[in-house]
Design an enzyme around this catalytic site. Structure first.
Site, PDB file in Angstrom:
ATOM      1  N   GLY A  62       0.981  -1.152   0.046  1.00  0.00           N
ATOM      2  CA  GLY A  62       0.027  -0.115   0.025  1.00  0.00           C
ATOM      3  C   GLY A  62       0.793   1.157  -0.044  1.00  0.00           C
ATOM      4  O   GLY A  62       1.973   1.177   0.376  1.00  0.00           O
ATOM      5  N   SER A  63       0.154   2.411  -0.393  1.00  0.00           N
ATOM      6  CA  SER A  63       0.860   3.732  -0.871  1.00  0.00           C
ATOM      7  C   SER A  63       1.477   4.138   0.546  1.00  0.00           C
ATOM      8  O   SER A  63       1.067   3.871   1.951  1.00  0.00           O
ATOM      9  CB  SER A  63       0.037   4.636  -1.373  1.00  0.00           C
ATOM     10  OG  SER A  63      -0.440   5.255  -0.473  1.00  0.00           O
ATOM     11  N   SER A  64       2.376   5.181   0.611  1.00  0.00           N
ATOM     12  CA  SER A  64       3.006   5.735   1.826  1.00  0.00           C
ATOM     13  C   SER A  64       2.096   6.274   2.753  1.00  0.00           C
ATOM     14  O   SER A  64       2.574   6.496   3.942  1.00  0.00           O
ATOM     15  CB  SER A  64       4.192   6.774   1.294  1.00  0.00           C
ATOM     16  OG  SER A  64       3.506   7.739   0.377  1.00  0.00           O
ATOM     17  N   VAL A  65       1.041   6.531   2.419  1.00  0.00           N
ATOM     18  CA  VAL A  65       0.199   7.377   3.424  1.00  0.00           C
ATOM     19  C   VAL A  65      -0.869   6.631   3.823  1.00  0.00           C
ATOM     20  O   VAL A  65      -1.276   6.462   4.973  1.00  0.00           O
ATOM     21  CB  VAL A  65      -0.525   8.533   2.492  1.00  0.00           C
ATOM     22  CG1 VAL A  65      -1.456   9.326   3.598  1.00  0.00           C
ATOM     23  CG2 VAL A  65       0.491   9.538   2.206  1.00  0.00           C
TER      24      VAL A  65
END
Lengths: 404, 145
Positions: free
Chosen positions: B64-67
């Site tokens: 999943g993305s960084s955020v």
């Protein structure tokens, strides 16, 4: 892991609880990857997001007295004033989140650039520079196109790096981990910007492993915008944070050098059929659309100029949003592009992300058009049904009000 | 007690947590769980329609993305539906930093025998700080423990 006395002091709370928490995350991450030491960084970019989890963590650091040793640039959230003037249905908790996030990041010492493309303006690392970049579309760019060194940082770890001014030394900071292990023979035609979107999304579908790839068979260098989108799609479809393109990117004068003189562990081919499959996957339903959303990641001044040239003398049929950095907005104004787009009924908005909850509710569960697979993918959770088209075609759809 | 098996592991995020094991062959992104119930909503995921709430989550790694990973996990925590502990095969930077910051016990490098022994629903105690995992086979009921 070996720590300096300053680092040990930070970890043990002699520089405040906030600093200690930041060090704890950094040292814990370093240990997980068998880092031997911490190394200083000279730049950071944090994916500040106005999301609850992020606000919780930055507030905890700030209230523990933490201030950034290396002031980081920040990701977009929302231009509240512009949204309040031009949209309706704004959610109160969304407004509160944006204000709380901006306030906490200002207090911790971040530079409020509010843009997801720091790598092409405002925070551009040099070759070999050790940095902590957490926007997943920016990280592949700084590693691969610029040859700077960043791990795939989370919003949290990059903020901790900005606070402590250092990162654990592991992963892409070390030469041996930057070499390619996968050879990707590109037989597809990759020339236009949109081809880079398709290739970026297609590669992690063709090969799911996390090793660094080197792409061969590409003869035409991407534009800066092409590279930005390539990284964005690689990080959306997969978790690729580092790649090489033989003969084009700086650590890959040729395939052999990129591979470090070794044979590839895996060789895969990408053909036009792979790119067409992505094109189809994101084609959406033909028919009327209700809005157009451009700029995930933020569009550049070149792209805004292209849109202005295309819309000259005509009008948008649907709500059209062009998301940019504040610098690009300023340039668009100076160049006359802003006036042209505004006269045509379009919006150019700075500092704003299409994935900030509470901002775009009026478009939830509605059909729209965008140039970005990343936008279409992440906005699925809001029921937004995007047709993805190359930028010029998508702008045409915004003018006619339908996609074909 | 033959039903209680003990395994060594490496501590990544300290603390201890216990609950029924929830085994996943796929990496998980916490943002793709319903924030109020902890139910995985990602289509095609090995855990689709199962809840991570109160479980010891055993999975290969995170994604999943960084955020979104941090925000997803945070919402599960404030709604009381986060996993009690997480066991992974290999670390991934976004997952590791997120879990340490959110103070959930996390371990890796577990004895290979653990993966042969553990089944969905076994009652598992993860003492990350001590580097120890205990599996109680007698509790295996395939549901809440």
């Amino acid at each position: 892991m070996e720590l300096t006395s300053f680092e040990r002091d930070m970890l043990e709370g002699r520089h405040g609880e906030g600093m200690a928490l930041a060090m704890k995350v950094q040292v814990g991450t370093g240990r997980a990857f068998y880092a031997k030491r911490m190394v200083p960084i000279t730049r950071a970019h944090v994916a500040a997001s106005a999301q609850q989890g992020d606000i919780y963590f930055v507030t905890k650091l700030v209230e523990g007295g933490a201030r950034c040793i290396v002031p980081p640039t920040t990701n977009p959230s929302m231009d509240l004033d512009y949204i309040e003037q031009h949209l309706w249905g704004m959610d109160e908790s969304g407004i509160a989140n944006v204000k709380a996030s901006n306030e906490a990041y200002r207090r911790i010492g971040a530079v409020m650039t509010l843009s997801c493309t720091p790598e092409i303006e405002k925070n551009v690392p040099a070759f070999g520079e050790i940095v902590a970049f957490s926007e997943s579309s920016a990280t592949p760019y700084v590693n691969s196109v610029l040859g700077a060194r960043s791990n795939r940082e989370s919003s949290i770890s990059a903020l901790c790096a900005a606070v402590t001014g250092r990162v654990p030394e592991y992963g892409f900071l070390l030469d041996e981990n930057r070499r390619a292990e996968v050879l990707v023979e590109v037989e597809a035609k990759v020339e236009e910007d949109f081809d880079w979107h398709l290739l970026g999304y297609a590669y992690p579908q063709v090969y799911k492993g996390g090793e660094v790839p080197v792409f061969s068979g590409i003869t035409k260098r991407a534009t800066p915008e092409g590279f930005v989108q390539f990284g964005a799609e690689l990080a959306t479809s997969g978790s690729v944070a580092m790649y090489h393109i033989a003969g084009i990117t700086p650590e890959a004068p040729d395939v052999d050098t990129a591979l470090g003189g070794r044979a590839p562990k895996v060789t895969v081919k990408i053909t036009d059929a792979d790119l067409d499959r992505v094109r189809e996957q994101f084609a959406g339903e033909p028919g009327p659309i209700e809005y157009a959303m451009f700029g995930c990641p933020h569009l550049t001044i070149r792209q805004v100029g292209d849109i202005a040239a295309q819309i000259q003398g005509r009008r948008f049929a649907v709500d059209t949003w062009i998301l940019v950095s504040s610098l690009t907005l300023e340039l668009a104004d100076r160049m006359g592009y802003l006036a042209t787009i505004n006269r045509a009924g379009g919006h150019v908005i700075p500092d704003t992300c299409m994935d900030v909850p509470g901002c775009w509710d009026v478009y939830y569960d509605r059909p729209g058009v965008t140039e970005s697979q990343k936008c279409a993918f992440y906005c699925q959770v809001y029921g937004q049904r995007y047709a993805v088209r190359p930028l010029a075609q998508a702008v045409e759809a915004a003018i006619t009000g339908e996609v074909h | 007690m033959a039903d209680r098996l003990e395994f060594s592991c490496r501590c990544i995020s300290e603390g201890a947590g216990e609950g029924a094991a929830l085994l996943s062959k796929d990496a998980l992104c916490f943002a793709l769980c319903d924030p109020t119930t902890g139910t995985v909503i990602e289509k095609g995921h090995a855990l689709d329609c199962q809840s991570v709430a109160g479980r010891v989550l055993v999975m290969p790694t995170g994604k999943g993305s960084s955020v979104v990973q941090a925000d997803g996990l945070y919402r599960l925590i404030i709604n009381g539906v986060a996993p009690r502990a997480v066991v992974i095969e290999r670390p991934e930077p976004v997952l590791v930093s997120t879990i340490i910051a959110m103070e959930i016990p996390l371990v890796d490098e577990v004895d290979a025998a653990f993966y042969e022994a553990v089944a969905d629903g076994d009652y598992v105690v993860v003492d990350a700080t001590a580097g120890k995992i205990t599996v109680d086979k007698s509790a295996a009921a395939g549901g809440e423990a």
